[in-house]
Motif scaffolding. Structure first.
Motif, mmCIF file in Angstrom:
data_model
loop_
_atom_site.group_PDB
_atom_site.id
_atom_site.type_symbol
_atom_site.label_atom_id
_atom_site.label_comp_id
_atom_site.label_asym_id
_atom_site.label_seq_id
_atom_site.Cartn_x
_atom_site.Cartn_y
_atom_site.Cartn_z
ATOM 1 N N VAL A 3 0.853 -1.185 0.000
ATOM 2 C CA VAL A 3 0.000 0.000 0.000
ATOM 3 C C VAL A 3 0.887 1.233 0.000
ATOM 4 C CG1 VAL A 3 -1.835 1.243 1.188
ATOM 5 C CG2 VAL A 3 -1.739 -1.249 1.333
ATOM 6 N N THR A 37 0.399 -2.743 6.874
ATOM 7 C CA THR A 37 -0.431 -3.461 5.899
ATOM 8 C C THR A 37 -0.764 -4.862 6.405
ATOM 9 O OG1 THR A 37 1.534 -4.183 4.677
ATOM 10 C CG2 THR A 37 0.459 -2.146 3.938
ATOM 11 N N ARG A 46 -8.834 -1.433 1.866
ATOM 12 C CA ARG A 46 -9.545 -1.327 0.583
ATOM 13 C C ARG A 46 -10.678 -0.300 0.662
ATOM 14 N NH1 ARG A 46 -8.748 -6.929 0.922
ATOM 15 N NH2 ARG A 46 -7.140 -7.613 -0.517
ATOM 16 N N GLU A 49 -9.125 3.029 0.335
ATOM 17 C CA GLU A 49 -8.784 3.279 -1.071
ATOM 18 C C GLU A 49 -10.016 3.717 -1.848
ATOM 19 O OE1 GLU A 49 -7.009 0.853 -4.911
ATOM 20 O OE2 GLU A 49 -8.354 -0.140 -3.515
ATOM 21 N N ILE A 59 -3.044 0.229 -4.087
ATOM 22 C CA ILE A 59 -2.896 -1.099 -3.505
ATOM 23 C C ILE A 59 -2.403 -2.045 -4.574
ATOM 24 C CG2 ILE A 59 -4.076 -3.065 -2.456
ATOM 25 C CD1 ILE A 59 -6.049 -1.098 -1.224
#
Length: 63
Positions: A3, A37, A46, A49, A59
């Protein structure tokens, strides 16, 4: 999972930190940075993101 935060795009609004402070924090430049991470945080990372207002979170999934 790797990430990163694109510092050229990040505006430092902290949405990612609000979602998962265990994975993101503000750097000295006032912009977000990924620091953890752990696979247990993958779903929240996620989500961060997906919710980044400028798409600065990148990612890369492990093969």
């Amino acid at each position: 999972m790797k990430v990163t935060v694109n510092k050229n795009v990040c505006i430092g609004n902290g949405m990612c930190i609000g979602i998962v402070s265990e994975a993101f924090k503000f750097g000295e430049d006032g912009k977000s940075q990924a620091y953890n991470t752990d696979p247990e945080l993958a779903d929240l990372i996620r989500e961060a993101e997906e919710n980044c207002p400028v798409g600065a979170i990148i990612i890369e999934e492990d093969d």
